[in-house]
Design a protein around this motif. Structure first.
Motif, short mmCIF file in Angstrom:
data_model
loop_
_atom_site.label_atom_id
_atom_site.label_comp_id
_atom_site.label_asym_id
_atom_site.label_seq_id
_atom_site.Cartn_x
_atom_site.Cartn_y
_atom_site.Cartn_z
N VAL A 127 0.88 -1.33 -0.05
CA VAL A 127 0.04 0.11 0.05
C VAL A 127 0.80 1.14 -0.01
CG1 VAL A 127 -1.95 1.12 1.37
CG2 VAL A 127 -1.85 -1.14 1.20
N ASP A 128 1.79 1.11 0.98
CA ASP A 128 2.74 2.47 1.05
C ASP A 128 3.43 2.54 -0.11
OD1 ASP A 128 3.85 4.51 2.90
OD2 ASP A 128 5.89 3.58 2.01
N GLU A 129 3.87 1.39 -1.02
CA GLU A 129 4.76 1.84 -2.22
C GLU A 129 3.90 2.21 -3.41
OE1 GLU A 129 7.44 -1.24 -5.37
OE2 GLU A 129 6.73 -1.89 -3.21
N GLU A 130 2.85 1.61 -3.63
CA GLU A 130 1.70 2.06 -4.53
C GLU A 130 1.32 3.53 -4.23
OE1 GLU A 130 0.96 0.76 -7.30
OE2 GLU A 130 1.89 -1.05 -6.94
N VAL A 131 1.05 3.92 -3.00
CA VAL A 131 0.60 5.35 -2.76
C VAL A 131 1.80 6.21 -3.29
CG1 VAL A 131 -0.09 6.99 -1.04
CG2 VAL A 131 -0.84 4.75 -1.04
N ARG A 132 3.06 6.07 -2.83
CA ARG A 132 3.98 6.79 -3.01
C ARG A 132 4.35 7.10 -4.62
NH1 ARG A 132 8.34 7.77 0.72
NH2 ARG A 132 7.75 7.21 2.77
N ARG A 168 -2.89 2.67 7.95
CA ARG A 168 -3.86 3.99 8.33
C ARG A 168 -2.54 4.87 8.74
NH1 ARG A 168 -4.91 7.41 11.93
NH2 ARG A 168 -3.53 6.17 13.66
N GLU A 169 -1.79 4.53 9.49
CA GLU A 169 -0.50 5.55 9.90
C GLU A 169 0.16 6.00 8.76
OE1 GLU A 169 1.53 3.68 12.88
OE2 GLU A 169 0.04 4.08 14.42
N GLY A 170 0.42 4.95 7.72
CA GLY A 170 1.30 5.25 6.47
C GLY A 170 0.39 6.22 5.53
N LEU A 171 -0.73 6.09 5.43
CA LEU A 171 -1.56 6.89 4.65
C LEU A 171 -1.79 8.06 5.22
CD1 LEU A 171 -4.59 4.69 3.60
CD2 LEU A 171 -2.62 5.52 2.16
N GLU A 172 -1.69 8.46 6.54
CA GLU A 172 -1.74 9.76 7.26
C GLU A 172 -0.50 10.52 6.89
OE1 GLU A 172 -3.13 13.03 9.20
OE2 GLU A 172 -4.15 11.33 8.47
N GLU A 173 0.56 9.76 6.75
CA GLU A 173 1.95 10.46 6.60
C GLU A 173 1.86 10.97 5.23
OE1 GLU A 173 5.60 11.90 7.47
OE2 GLU A 173 4.17 10.91 8.97
N ARG A 174 1.41 9.80 4.23
CA ARG A 174 1.57 10.55 2.74
C ARG A 174 0.51 11.49 2.65
NH1 ARG A 174 4.50 6.79 3.67
NH2 ARG A 174 5.62 8.58 4.29
N ARG A 175 -0.42 11.72 3.36
CA ARG A 175 -1.11 12.71 3.04
C ARG A 175 -0.93 14.03 3.47
NH1 ARG A 175 -4.45 16.05 5.82
NH2 ARG A 175 -3.72 15.22 7.82
N ARG A 176 0.18 14.11 4.73
CA ARG A 176 0.57 15.21 5.12
C ARG A 176 1.86 15.59 4.09
NH1 ARG A 176 0.83 13.44 11.56
NH2 ARG A 176 -1.21 13.79 12.06
N GLU A 177 2.63 14.84 3.76
CA GLU A 177 3.72 14.91 2.95
C GLU A 177 3.22 15.66 1.50
OE1 GLU A 177 5.72 11.43 2.03
OE2 GLU A 177 6.66 11.17 4.01
N ALA A 179 -7.92 5.99 0.86
CA ALA A 179 -8.40 5.39 2.32
C ALA A 179 -9.70 5.16 2.21
CB ALA A 179 -8.22 6.66 3.24
N ARG A 180 -10.60 5.88 1.47
CA ARG A 180 -11.98 5.52 1.54
C ARG A 180 -12.19 4.56 0.58
NH1 ARG A 180 -15.77 9.30 -2.22
NH2 ARG A 180 -14.50 8.21 -3.58
N ALA A 181 -11.28 4.03 -0.54
CA ALA A 181 -11.48 2.68 -1.10
C ALA A 181 -11.21 1.57 -0.63
CB ALA A 181 -10.69 2.86 -2.46
N LEU A 182 -10.09 1.68 0.55
CA LEU A 182 -9.68 0.68 1.26
C LEU A 182 -10.98 0.05 2.41
CD1 LEU A 182 -6.23 1.24 2.20
CD2 LEU A 182 -6.91 -0.22 0.45
N VAL A 183 -11.76 1.20 2.69
CA VAL A 183 -12.66 1.09 3.71
C VAL A 183 -13.83 0.45 2.73
CG1 VAL A 183 -14.57 1.98 5.02
CG2 VAL A 183 -12.28 2.90 5.15
#
Length: 887
Positions: free
Chosen positions: A509-514, A611-620, A638-642
Motif C-alpha cells: 500500500v505504501d509503495e503504490e501510494v508513493r 492507516r498511519e502510513g496513509l496519514e503520513e503520505r497525506r501530510r507529505e 483510504a476511502r476505497a480501502l474501507v
C-alpha cells in the motif's frame, strides 16, 4: 598377565589342563640345526615404536611456542610451534635451515624403518626354520614310534592283536599350530568383524585370543618354551591387544544409531561389558549419552559453505530436496531417535521377570545366557558361544577341528550388578526432559526455512500426524508433550509467516501510494482521470466486441465506483496480497481458535500501520503542494480501502469489528478534502459576491412583471456558487456536509451584510436565501446551520415586505409556490449536495429515485425561462424543441 586376565574374564578349567603339545623326546643330535642369521651392526629398534613418523606436536597448530629471544632457529624445537608461528618468528633463511634439518631427520627415520623391517624379516625366517626343524623332528619321532610298534608286534601275537592301532591323525598333535594360527589370523578376523559392525563377535575373538596368549605365556613360565621357540607370539599379541580400544570406540559410536534393533543394541552393549566390565547403570548412562550426542548432531544447524563454489552447485548434481522434505526428514529422525531410545532402554533394562524369558534383547537375561556352559541350552538361539563365533570365521573348519576342547567350550564371566527399576525410570525421564528441551530450542530454527504457512502445515502433517510411527515407542503422556512442542513451534512459525505477509501488505500500500503520488504531481495533465474521478466516470467507454461479459461488468463496476487507473492499480495489488495470504493461512485458521484470535490482533495491527502510513503520505502531499490534489488522491485511497469488500473478506474480518480503524481511514479521507473544500467554498463565495448592478437590474426585469412579482429561479450568482459546491462534492466523492457547512457560514454574511451600491435587491436576496435554505435543509438536516439559516430567512422576509407591492402580502404562500418548481428544475444539477436516495425496488420507484423532488412542471406553461443565465435571441422561440427550460 594371566592374573590380570582372570580379573576380567575367567573360565572353569585350569590352565595346565590344556594339552598344548604332547611331550616329545629331544631331537637327535644328528639332525642339522639351522644356522643363526648374522647379526646387524646396528642395534635393533624397540618394538614399542615400530613406525617412524613426524612428531605429533609439529602437526598441531595450537602448540605453544617459546619467545624468540630464548632460542635461536638452530636450537629451537620446532615441534612446539605451528606453521604460522614459524613463519612469524623466523626469516626465509632460517626456515629453509629448519626444513633441511627436518628432512635429514626424516631420512634417518626412514633408514631406521628399513633396518627394523629387515630385523623382523629375519625373525620370521628364524621362526620358519624352527617350524621346519620341528616338523622334521616330529616325522623322525613318529617313524621311531612306528618301528617300536612293529618290533613289539613280532615278539608277541597277543600283544600285537590287543595293541590299538596308531592314529594317523591325532588332533592333539595339531593343537599348538591351531592356537598359533588363531593368534596369527586374529587381526584379520577382527578387522573383518569390525567392518561388518559385529562388535560382540570381535570382542569375543579378542577375549579368546587373550586366553590363548595367556596359556602360552603360562607354559613358558612352566618351562614349555613356546615363546622361546616362537618369539613372534609376543609381538603378535601386542598387535592384537590394540584392538581393545578400537572395538570399544567403534561399539560406542555404533550406539548413536537410532535405527538399531533392541537385539543389536544388546549385542553392542554386551561387547563393551565383555571388554571392560562395568555396572548396568553405567551402561545405561553410556547409551543415553551417545543418543544425546546423536540428537545434538541431528538438530545442529548445517555448516555454511566455505567457498563461493559451494553456494552455486553444479548443474550436473541432483537438485536439493524441498524445504518440506528436508525439514520433515530431520524432525522425523530426531523424533524417531527419541522414541527408539526410550523404547529400547525400557526393553533392555526394564523388562519384567515374567517377560524377560521371552525377550531376547533383555540385557540381564542375555548376559546370564552368555555365561552358561555350552552344554546347557541357552534361552535364546541368538546367544553367541565360542563355537558359534569361531564358526563364522573363514578358517572355521580347521579351528573347530584342532583347537582344544577347553578353548571351544570357553565362556566368559561378566559381573554387571543389578538394576533398580525406579532409578531407571527416573534416569529415562530426566533424559527425555533434556532431549525435549533440546528439540524445543531447535525446532523453531528448523521450521525457519519454510516460507509459507502451507509448507508448515505439510511438515506438521508428515511429522505429527495421527499415524506417526515415532509415537509408538513413547508413553501417551510423552507423546502428548512432544506434540505440544510441535504444535507450539508450528503455530509460532505460522504467525511469523503471516507477519511477513502482512508486512508485505503494508509495504505494498505504501509503495503504490508513493509511486502514484509521484506520477500525479509530476504530470497532472496526464492523470486528469485520477485527479477528477467524475471525468473518468463520464469518459467514453468503448470495449471491444469480444470482451467477455464478466470483464465488461467488472469494468463498469470499477467506473461507477470511481476507481481511477492508479487507484485500481493500488487496490488490485493490495487485494492480491491479501488474497494470497488468506489462501495460505486458511487451513490453520479453520483448525485453531488460538491462531484465529492471534490473526485478528495481527490484522488489526497491520491495518493500523496502513492507516498511519496513509496519514503520513497525506501530510507529505499537503506540504509539497497546496492545491489539495495529492491529499485528495490519498483520501480516495483510504476511502476505497474501507469500501473494498474483497480486502476485508480476504483478511477474514468485518468492517464492523474494526469500526475504529474504518473511522480512522474515513477521517483521512475527510481531512484530505479539507484543502479542496476550502478552495471550492472560496470560489462559491466569490461567485455569490460577484453580482453587478447590471445583473441585478436584468434579473429584476425578468420577475418584476410576473404574477406574483417574485423570482421563480435562483440568481445566476447563487446558481454558479451552488454548482461550484456540487462539483467539489462530486470530485471528492464524499458527503457534501463539510463543504455546505463552510459555504453557509460565508453566504450568511454575503446575503445579510451590506453590498455594493446597486447590487442588492431585498426581494431577490430574500428569495435566494429561502432557496438556499431549502437546499441547506435537505443537505444539512438536523444541523445547527439549518436552524441559523431559517432565522436569516425570516429576517430577510421582513426587509422584503417593506419593499414588495401590496399584492404580495401573502409572501410565504407565494414563496412556496415558486420555490418548489425551482427546486424540481435544479435537482439534477444540485444532486451532489443532497443526501443519496434509498435503493429503489420497482420500476416507478427507480424513476422517482432519479427525481426525488418530483418531475418539474411543464416548461411550456411558464412564461419565463427557468434560468436567467443569458439573454435569449430573437429566433430562440423558433427552435423545434418542446421543452427548452426543462433541459
Amino acid at each position: 598377565m594371566a592374573t590380570a586376565h582372570r580379573s576380567s574374564v575367567s573360565h572353569t578349567r585350569s590352565r595346565a589342563s590344556i594339552p598344548l603339545l604332547p611331550s616329545f623326546p629331544p631331537p637327535p643330535t644328528s639332525l642339522p640345526t639351522p644356522a643363526s642369521p648374522p647379526k646387524l651392526a646396528s642395534p635393533p629398534l624397540q618394538l614399542s615404536s615400530p613406525t617412524p613418523s613426524i612428531p605429533a606436536q609439529l602437526l598441531s597448530p595450537k602448540a605453544a611456542a617459546p619467545p624468540k629471544s630464548a632460542h635461536s632457529a638452530a636450537q629451537l624445537d620446532v615441534t612446539q610451534l605451528s606453521a604460522d608461528e614459524i613463519f612469524e618468528r623466523f626469516g626465509v633463511g632460517e626456515i629453509r635451515a629448519l626444513e633441511r634439518r627436518a628432512r635429514r631427520e626424516a631420512e634417518g627415520k626412514r633408514d631406521e624403518l628399513k633396518v627394523m623391517v629387515g630385523e623382523r624379516y629375519r625373525d620370521l625366517l628364524e621362526a620358519a626354520d624352527s617350524i621346519v626343524a620341528m616338523h622334521e623332528s616330529s616325522v623322525q619321532v613318529r617313524e621311531a614310534l612306528t618301528a617300536m610298534l612293529d618290533l613289539s608286534s613280532r615278539s608277541s601275537l597277543l600283544s600285537r592283536s590287543t595293541q590299538p592301532p596308531v592314529q594317523q591323525d591325532d588332533p592333539q598333535t595339531h593343537s599348538l599350530p591351531a592356537l598359533l594360527k588363531l593368534l596369527h589370523d586374529a587381526p584379520e578376523h577382527l578387522w573383518r568383524l569390525l567392518e561388518g559392525e559385529k562388535h560382540l563377535d570381535a570382542a569375543w575373538v579378542l577375549v579368546v585370543a587373550r586366553v590363548v596368549w595367556t596359556e602360552l605365556a603360562g607354559d613358558e613360565d612352566e618351562g614349555g618354551g613356546v615363546l622361546t621357540m616362537f618369539p613372534i607370539i609376543q609381538r603378535q599379541w601386542e598387535t592384537i591387544a590394540h584392538f581393545k580400544t578400537q572395538i570399544a570406540h567403534r561399539a560406542t559410536l555404533h550406539l548413536r544409531s537410532h535405527t538399531l534393533s533392541p537385539l543389536e543394541t544388546t549385542h553392542t552393549l554386551s561387547s563393551l561389558l565383555l571388554l571392560d566390565p562395568v555396572t548396568l547403570s553405567s551402561t545405561l548412562a553410556l547409551l543415553l549419552a551417545q543418543r544425546s550426542a546423536s540428537l545434538a548432531g541431528l538438530l545442529a544447524p548445517p555448516p555454511e559453505p566455505s567457498s563461493p563454489s559451494l553456494q552455486s552447485p553444479s548443474p550436473s548434481l541432483s537438485p536439493p530436496p524441498s524445504a518440506i522434505t528436508s525439514t520433515s526428514s530431520t524432525l522425523l529422525s530426531a523424533l524417531s531417535l527419541l522414541s527408539s531410545t526410550l523404547s529400547t532402554a525400557r526393553e533392555l533394562f526394564l523388562s519384567s521377570s515374567s517377560s524377560s524369558s521371552s525377550c531376547p534383547s533383555h540385557l540381564p537375561t542375555f548376559l546370564h545366557d552368555l555365561q552358561q556352559a555350552p552344554s546347557s541350552t541357552p534361552a535364546h538361539t541368538s546367544t553367541p558361544t565360542t563355537h558359534s563365533v569361531l564358526s563364522a570365521l573363514p578358517n572355521a573348519q580347521l579351528l573347530l577341528r584342532y583347537l582344544p576342547p577347553e578353548i571351544l567350550s570357553f565362556t566368559p564371566y561378566i559381573s554387571a550388578g543389578a538394576l533398580d527399576a525406579s532409578a531407571v525410570e527416573t534416569e529415562l525421564g530426566a533424559w527425555f526432559d533434556a532431549a525435549l528441551s533440546s528439540l524445543t530450542g531447535r525446532v523453531g530454527a528448523l521450521l525457519g526455512c519454510l516460507a509459507s504457512a502451507r509448507e508448515v502445515r505439510g511438515v506438521r502433517r508428515r511429522v505429527g500426524g495421527p499415524r506417526a510411527g515415532w509415537a509408538e515407542g513413547l508413553k501417551e503422556e510423552e507423546s502428548g508433550r512432544v506434540r505440544d512442542v510441535l504444535d507450539k513451534a508450528c503455530a509460532e512459525r505460522v504467525r511469523a509467516v503471516w507477519g511477513q505477509k502482512l508486512d508485505e501488505l503494508v509495504g505494498a500500500v505504501d509503495e503504490e501510494v508513493r509511486s502514484a503520488l509521484k506520477e500525479v504531481l509530476a504530470d497532472p495533465a496526464a492523470h486528469q482521470a485520477d485527479l477528477h474521478p467524475t471525468t473518468y466516470l463520464l469518459s467514453p467507454f468503448s470495449p471491444a466486441p469480444s470482451t467477455p461479459s464478466p470483464l465488461l461488468r467488472m469494468s463498469l463496476q470499477t467506473r461507477t465506483a470511481r476507481h481511477t487507473p492508479l487507484l485500481s492499480r493500488t487496490l488490485a495489488r493490495t487485494e492480491s496480497v491479501a488474497r494470497a495470504l488468506r489462501a495460505d493461512v486458511r487451513g490453520w485458521l479453520a483448525s485453531s481458535p488460538e491462531l484465529r484470535k492471534a490473526w485478528g490482533s495481527d490484522v488489526r495491527a497491520a491495518l493500523e500501520r496502513v492507516r498511519e502510513g496513509l496519514e503520513e503520505r497525506r501530510r507529505e502531499a499537503g506540504r509539497e503542494e497546496g492545491d489539495g490534489r495529492g491529499e485528495g488522491w490519498v483520501g480516495r485511497v483510504a476511502r476505497a480501502l474501507v469500501g473494498s469488500e474483497a480486502l476485508w473478506r480476504d483478511l477474514g474480518v468485518e468492517v464492523d469489528d474494526l469500526a475504529d480503524l474504518a473511522a480512522g481511514l474515513q477521517d483521512i479521507h475527510t481531512a484530505s478534502l479539507r484543502t479542496a473544500h476550502t478552495q471550492a467554498v472560496e470560489r462559491a463565495l466569490a461567485f455569490l459576491r460577484s453580482r453587478t448592478p447590471e445583473d441585478t437590474a436584468a434579473e429584476h426585469e425578468l420577475w418584476a412583471a410576473a404574477d406574483p412579482p417574485l423570482p421563480s429561479a435562483p440568481s445566476r450568482a447563487l446558481l454558479h456558487a451552488l454548482h461550484a459546491l456540487a462539483e467539489a462534492a462530486t470530485a471528492s466523492g464524499g458527503s457534501a456536509r463539510g463543504v455546505m457547512s463552510a459555504f453557509v457560514r460565508g453566504a450568511k454574511d454575503a446575503l445579510d451584510g451590506p453590498g455594493e451600491e446597486g447590487t442588492r435587491d431585498a426581494v431577490r436576496d430574500w428569495w435566494d436565501a429561502a432557496f438556499l435554505g431549502e437546499v441547506v435543509q435537505r443537505g444539512l438536516a438536523g444541523e445547527a446551520e439549518a436552524e441559523e439559516w431559517a432565522a436569516l430567512v425570516q429576517k430577510l422576509e421582513k426587509a422584503a415586505r417593506q419593499l414588495s407591492p401590496p399584492s404580495t402580502a401573502d409572501l410565504p404562500t407565494q414563496l412556496s409556490a415558486t420555490l418548489s418548481p425551482a427546486l424540481q428544475r435544479t435537482q439534477l444539477l444540485l444532486a451532489p449536495l443532497f443526501p443519496p436516495p434509498s435503493q429503489p425496488s420497482s420500476g416507478s420507484a427507480k424513476f422517482s429515485a432519479l427525481l426525488p423532488l418530483g418531475a418539474p412542471p411543464d416548461a411550456q406553461a411558464q412564461q419565463q425561462p427557468m434560468l436567467a443565465l443569458a439573454r435569449t435571441g430573437a429566433r430562440f422561440g423558433l427552435l423545434p424543441v418542446g421543452v427548452v427550460g426543462g433541459r
